[in-house]
Design a protein around this motif. Structure first.
Motif: not given
Length: 606
Positions: A220-226
Motif C-alpha cells: 500500500t502506498q501513501n500520497p508521497d509516492v503513489f
C-alpha cells in the motif's frame, strides 16, 4: 505463398485455438456466449494436445467469474502464462483483478465474446457494452471483426502481451462472430512458436513469486509516492502500437493478409467514410465495395487497436480527401456527450487543420441486425446538408426520434454466385446441429467458401430457430441475416400459419416443407398467401414427411438427418453420392458415443 490448411469453425473455436498455443493455465467459468472457448481448450488438454511449450494446458474451472479472475491473477504471479474466456457481467466481475493485473505488468490475455449488459432488461446477445466498461483498467484492447481475425489477432494478442508485459483484452462480437461459422486458414503452432520472444517469457517466469528469491509485492502506498509510481507505467504503454504492428506484419508475412492497427478500405479519394470496429465492419466493407464498383467513392476505417488509441496511426490511415466521417459505436453510454469510439475520433482531430465534419451513431445493441441497407442509411445521412448526430440505425425510435430514414432501395451486395439458404426449425429438433454439420461438410470437402449463422431466442429449446447458410466461390463477408434466399426449408409445418416464410425467397428459388399432409390435405392446410408467393416467385415446391420417416426408424422427433439429406439432394452443392458418404461419416462423429443402433438409424434416415 503455398496454400494453407483450411478448416470450418466458429469465432470461439478460432480464438480458443490461438490461445491454446500460448497458454500454461486457463482459469475458466462459463458464461454465454463465451463458454465454448473454454470447452474447446478443456477438450484439447484432455486429449493431450501440446501448446508451443510442449505441455498440455492446465484448465481450472472456478465457482464464479471473480474466482476465475483471482485464480488467473495468482497464476500469473506464479510465472504461468494465463488466459481466461468471458463476457458480459462475467467480465465486469473481473474488473478489480484487471486493474491489479495491468498495474503489476502481468501478460494475461482475456478473450471476450462481447455481449450486452443487463440494464432496462437482460439480453444474452452481442454488443460492446461489456468491453467498454473496462477501458480504464490498463488492458490493451484489440478488436476482431470476423472468424479469421479471431485466430490471427487472437495470436497477436498473446504475442504482444508477452513482449510488452501489458495484458490484452481481445474481443469480438458475441454470437455474430463467436458463433458464426466460416472456412478459415489455420496458423500452425510451429509457425507461432517462432514469433514468441522467448527472452521475454524467461524474464516473466524468473519474475515469479518464489520462496528462493523473496520479493515485496502488493504494497500500500501513501500520497508521497503513489502518483509517481502510477505515472511510471507510461513507458510501458508508449511502445505498444509499434510492437503490435510488428506482430501484425509477422502474421501478414505468414498469411498474405494485411493487418494494420487501423485498416482502411474503399476509395482513395473518398469524401465520406465510416469508422467502426467489430463484425459491422464486414457489412460496411461489402456494401461500399458494391457501391464503389457502381461509381461511388465511400470508405471504411476498421479499428483493431482500441486501447491504447494511436492518433498517429489513425490519421495516417485516413485519405486526405475525407470531409465527412460517421463513427459507429455498438454501445450506449446514457448521459455522455457521445459513445467511446466517437469521442476518441473527435479528440484525434482536435486542433487539426481542415478537420472533417464528424458525427456519431449507435447500431446493433443486443445483436440487433445491422444490414447493408443500414450502412446506406448512414452514408445518406452523412451526405445531407445537416446530418443527424447521435443517431441510431436498425430500429424505429419513435420516442426520441434519433433513428435515420430507412434506405428502401433493394440491392444485394453479396458476390455473384453466392448461394443463400434459410432453414426454419424448432429448438431441439436437431435443425441447428444438422446445419452445422452440413456447413462443415461443404467447407471441409469442397473448394467453396462457407458461412453459417444460427438465430434463436433465449428460450432455445422449443423456440423458433433460423439457420442462415451461405456458400460460394468468393470470400463471404456478410454478417447479417439472409434476405435473398435461393433455398428455404421449413422443418415445422405449424410455421406456415405463423411466419412469412417466403418473404426472402428469390424468384425461381426452392421451398422445402416438412409436413404430414398428403396432396389433398396440403391443398387445404397450406395458406393462400404461401400459395400466392410460390406462384409469384415461380418457386420450385417440395414436400417431405420427415416425421413419419423418423417415427418408423425409431428416431422420435429428430428429423435433422432426413432434412439434411434432402437439402443436399436439392441444393446440388456437391454430388449426391459424395454428400451421402460424408453425411454418414458425420453421423459417426456426432452419434458414435451413443452406439451402433443410433448410427444405423441415422444412416437409414439418410
Amino acid at each position: 505463398m503455398s496454400k494453407r490448411k483450411t478448416q470450418t469453425m466458429d469465432g470461439n473455436m478460432a480464438a480458443a485455438y490461438a490461445s491454446y498455443a500460448f497458454t500454461d493455465m486457463a482459469a475458466i467459468f462459463p458464461i454465454t456466449p463465451s463458454s465454448s472457448m473454454a470447452e474447446h481448450v478443456d477438450e484439447w488438454a484432455a486429449a493431450g494436445v501440446k501448446n508451443i511449450f510442449g505441455n498440455e494446458v492446465v484448465v481450472k474451472e472456478m465457482q464464479s467469474e471473480g474466482g476465475a479472475a483471482g485464480a488467473l491473477h495468482g497464476s500469473l504471479q506464479g510465472g504461468a502464462l494465463s488466459t481466461t474466456y468471458t463476457a458480459s457481467q462475467g467480465l465486469l466481475l473481473m474488473i478489480p483483478n484487471m486493474y491489479k493485473i495491468a498495474g503489476e505488468l502481468l501478460p494475461a490475455v482475456f478473450h471476450v465474446s462481447a455481449r450486452s449488459l443487463a440494464s432496462n432488461a437482460l439480453s444474452i446477445f452481442g454488443d460492446h457494452q461489456d468491453v467498454m466498461s473496462t477501458r480504464q483498467t490498463g488492458f490493451i484492447m484489440l478488436a476482431s471483426s470476423c472468424v479469421q481475425q479471431c485466430m490471427d489477432l487472437g495470436s497477436i494478442a498473446h504475442l504482444t502481451a508477452i513482449k510488452t508485459r501489458i495484458p490484452v483484452l481481445h474481443f469480438f462480437d458475441g454470437f455474430r462472430t463467436s458463433h458464426e461459422m466460416q472456412k478459415i486458414e489455420i496458423l500452425e503452432y510451429d509457425e507461432l512458436a517462432k514469433l514468441v520472444d522467448m527472452d521475454a517469457v524467461k524474464r516473466f517466469r524468473n519474475n515469479s513469486l518464489n520462496s528462493n528469491r523473496p520479493v515485496l509485492r502488493g504494497t500500500t502506498q501513501n500520497p508521497d509516492v503513489f502518483f509517481q509510481t502510477r505515472e511510471a507505467i507510461n513507458k510501458f504503454y508508449e511502445p505498444i502500437p509499434e510492437v503490435m504492428q510488428y506482430y501484425m506484419d509477422e502474421i501478414n508475412k505468414l498469411t498474405g493478409r494485411d493487418y494494420k492497427l487501423f485498416n482502411y478500405y474503399g476509395s482513395s479519394k473518398a469524401e465520406s467514410i465510416i469508422i467502426a470496429m467489430g463484425s459491422g465492419c464486414d457489412t460496411i466493407r461489402e456494401t461500399i465495395e458494391y457501391f464503389n464498383k457502381n461509381g461511388s467513392d465511400y470508405g471504411l476505417l476498421e479499428v483493431h487497436l482500441f486501447r491504447p488509441f494511436s492518433i498517429k496511426h489513425m490519421l495516417e490511415a485516413i485519405p486526405d480527401t475525407v470531409k465527412r466521417i460517421a463513427v459507429l459505436d455498438r454501445t450506449k453510454e446514457p448521459g455522455a456527450l457521445g459513445e467511446p469510439l466517437f469521442l476518441d475520433v473527435k479528440n484525434a482531430f482536435y486542433g487539426k487543420e481542415n478537420t472533417p465534419l464528424i458525427i456519431g451513431g449507435r447500431y446493433g445493441l443486443g445483436s440487433k441486425e445491422f444490414t447493408p441497407a443500414n450502412v446506406m442509411e448512414v452514408f445518406t445521412n452523412l451526405e445531407n446538408e445537416n446530418p443527424v448526430d447521435g443517431f441510431t440505425v436498425g430500429i424505429v425510435d419513435d420516442v426520441t426520434n434519433k433513428s435515420l430514414v430507412p434506405y428502401d432501395k433493394k440491392f444485394n451486395p453479396s458476390p455473384v454466385g453466392t448461394i443463400a439458404c434459410k432453414f426454419w426449425g424448432l429448438g431441439s429438433d436437431g435443425t441447428v446441429s444438422a446445419n452445422k454439420s452440413a456447413i462443415k461438410i461443404i467447407g471441409d470437402n469442397t473448394d467453396k467458401y462457407v458461412q453459417a449463422y444460427f438465430a434463436y431466442d433465449s428460450k432455445k429449446s422449443g423456440g423458433v430457430t433460423i439457420s442462415h447458410l451461405r456458400f460460394g466461390d468468393d470470400q463471404i463477408q456478410s454478417p447479417y441475416g439472409i434476405n435473398s434466399a435461393d433455398f428455404i426449408a421449413c422443418h415445422n409445418p405449424a410455421y406456415v400459419n405463423q411466419y412469412d416464410l417466403l418473404d426472402d425467397l428469390k424468384e425461381g428459388g426452392a421451398f422445402l416443407l416438412n409436413c404430414v399432409w398428403d396432396k389433398k390435405e396440403l391443398e387445404k392446410e397450406l395458406p393462400s398467401k404461401i400459395k400466392r408467393k410460390l406462384a409469384d416467385k415461380k418457386a420450385d415446391f417440395y414436400v417431405i414427411n420427415a416425421v413419419e420417416i423418423a417415427r418408423k426408424l425409431g428416431l422420435g422427433n429428430r428429423i435433422n438427418m432426413i432434412m439434411q439429406a434432402a437439402f443436399f439432394k436439392l441444393s446440388n452443392v456437391m454430388s449426391l453420392e459424395d454428400s451421402i458418404k460424408l453425411l454418414k461419416e458425420a453421423v459417426i462423429e456426432s452419434y458414435g458415443r451413443k452406439g451402433q443402433d443410433v448410427i444405423n438409424m441415422n444412416n437409414s434416415a439418410i
